[in-house]
Design a protein around this motif. Structure first.
Motif, PDB file in Angstrom:
ATOM      1  N   ILE A   1      54.439  -3.042 102.317  1.00 16.42           N
ATOM      2  CA  ILE A   1      54.535  -4.344 103.438  1.00 16.42           C
ATOM      3  C   ILE A   1      56.485  -4.164 103.422  1.00 16.42           C
ATOM      4  N   VAL A   2      57.264  -5.266 103.973  1.00 12.31           N
ATOM      5  CA  VAL A   2      58.160  -5.134 104.034  1.00 12.31           C
ATOM      6  C   VAL A   2      58.760  -6.504 104.640  1.00 12.31           C
ATOM      7  N   VAL A   3      60.050  -7.273 103.590  1.00 12.65           N
ATOM      8  CA  VAL A   3      59.691  -9.173 104.367  1.00 12.65           C
ATOM      9  C   VAL A   3      61.537  -8.938 104.762  1.00 12.65           C
ATOM     10  N   HIS A   4      61.847  -9.466 105.616  1.00  7.78           N
ATOM     11  CA  HIS A   4      62.852  -9.853 105.400  1.00  7.78           C
ATOM     12  C   HIS A   4      62.984 -11.128 107.278  1.00  7.78           C
ATOM     13  N   ARG A   5      64.606 -11.738 106.635  1.00  3.06           N
ATOM     14  CA  ARG A   5      64.439 -13.151 107.391  1.00  3.06           C
ATOM     15  C   ARG A   5      64.604 -12.872 108.880  1.00  3.06           C
TER      16      ARG A   5
END
Length: 337
Positions: free
Chosen positions: A181-185
């Motif tokens: 899972i890639v988290v980015h704003r």
């Protein structure tokens, strides 16, 4: 304080130039101790772009950063260097015949000469402001770099960040992890366009899950074993993601640290050296690689390799006073035992 370590040359920095300095010193029968702030050898090369190809290393049309570090470590291995990792040099004290270096881990190193190969200076990861972080760092549940991809086989991995490291490792780990899972704003990534496009394609194919626009908000677990990562939007909307590991790639903070207090000739956070010997204004202290500066300097790994050789030869008279150094090619002398 731990037992004192006595050596011929103390090398500050375990990046490519520092590792090659071990080899060059070893070829002149000088022993080395290498000190670095990171937990693994490799410096920025290993921490920032282990899988990125490098194209300007002689005899290697293309080589990944991690592979280059492996080859350099193999080349240095015959000389049995001592590695003091996850600590930095806090004090450098001149003595009658050399220096004493004291590290943040309480180690003391006595050396006849010093080679500073610290790149841009001491650096470490930018840590997310999460409660309970140290416990999860200690167990390896939260990490800031990857050394062995296989450690994540079958694991649920949350990757936070929007640069090259985050994107590269998301693409690499999707083939071994149970879930990535890639988290980015925000939707736009700062990575190379080609790899950013590959990430988008992997997400579209269901190989990677994207959590956008979210930021890290909290960690759930027993303080050591991670169960989940809590995410949140700027509006306060929260999302819980089950995870075994959190990889946080928010870049590195770099600073000269104690080096700035050692009385070296500094020029905009770089150390001025003699281009013929890489000697600083402090006798017995030499600087190579990105931290060293002189007219015509190029910030290339290959130039740092050359500087390592020049520094080693310049140091030899301090380690073996009165002993003549007869220059020989490695093809003639081989690798000294």
């Amino acid at each position: 304080m731990s037992e004192n370590i006595d050596t011929d040359v103390a090398i500050i920095g375990a990046g490519p130039c520092g590792l090659f300095a071990v080899f060059e010193c070893g070829m002149l029968k000088m022993r080395s101790v290498v000190i670095d702030t990171l937990e693994e050898i490799g410096g920025q090369c290993g921490a920032l772009y282990p899988e990125k190809p490098i194209y300007d290393i002689p005899a290697h049309p293309q080589i990944a950063g991690a592979a280059l570090i492996e080859r350099l470590a193999e080349q240095a291995a015959p000389f049995s260097p001592t590695y003091l990792l996850n600590q930095r040099v806090e004090r450098l004290t001149p003595t009658t015949d050399g220096f004493v270096l004291q590290t943040s881990a309480g180690r003391a190193v006595t050396a006849k000469a010093v080679i500073i190969a610290a790149g841009a200076g001491a650096f470490g990861p930018n840590r997310p402001p999460l409660a309970g972080l140290p416990g999860y760092e200690a167990s390896g549940a939260v990490r800031y770099m990857v050394t062995k991809r296989e450690e994540f086989r079958g694991k649920r991995v949350v990757i936070a960040g929007g640069g090259d490291s985050a994107v590269d490792w998301a693409l690499s780990l999707k083939d071994v992890a149970a879930k990535v899972i890639v988290v980015h704003r925000r939707p736009k990534f700062r990575a190379a366009p080609e790899t950013a496009a590959q990430l988008e394609a992997a997400a579209a194919a269901g190989e990677i899950e994207m959590a956008i626009p979210y930021q890290l908000h909290g960690l759930e677990g027993d303080g050591s074993k991670l169960d989940a990562v809590v995410l949140a939007t700027l509006k306060g909307e929260e999302k819980r993601v089950e995870a075994d590991h959190l990889l946080a790639f928010f870049g590195l903070s770099m600073e000269l640290g104690p080096i700035a207090e050692w009385g070296l000739g500094l020029d905009h956070s770089h150390i001025k050296v003699d281009p013929a010997t890489c000697a600083t204004n402090v006798p017995g202290v030499h600087a190579i690689g990105d931290m060293a500066t002189y007219p015509g300097k190029l910030k290339l790994i290959l130039q740092g390799f050359s500087e390592a050789a020049m520094a080693a030869h310049a140091i030899h008279p301090r380690v073996f006073p009165g002993e003549a150094l007869h220059f020989e090619y490695s093809t003639s002398k081989g690798v000294p035992a």
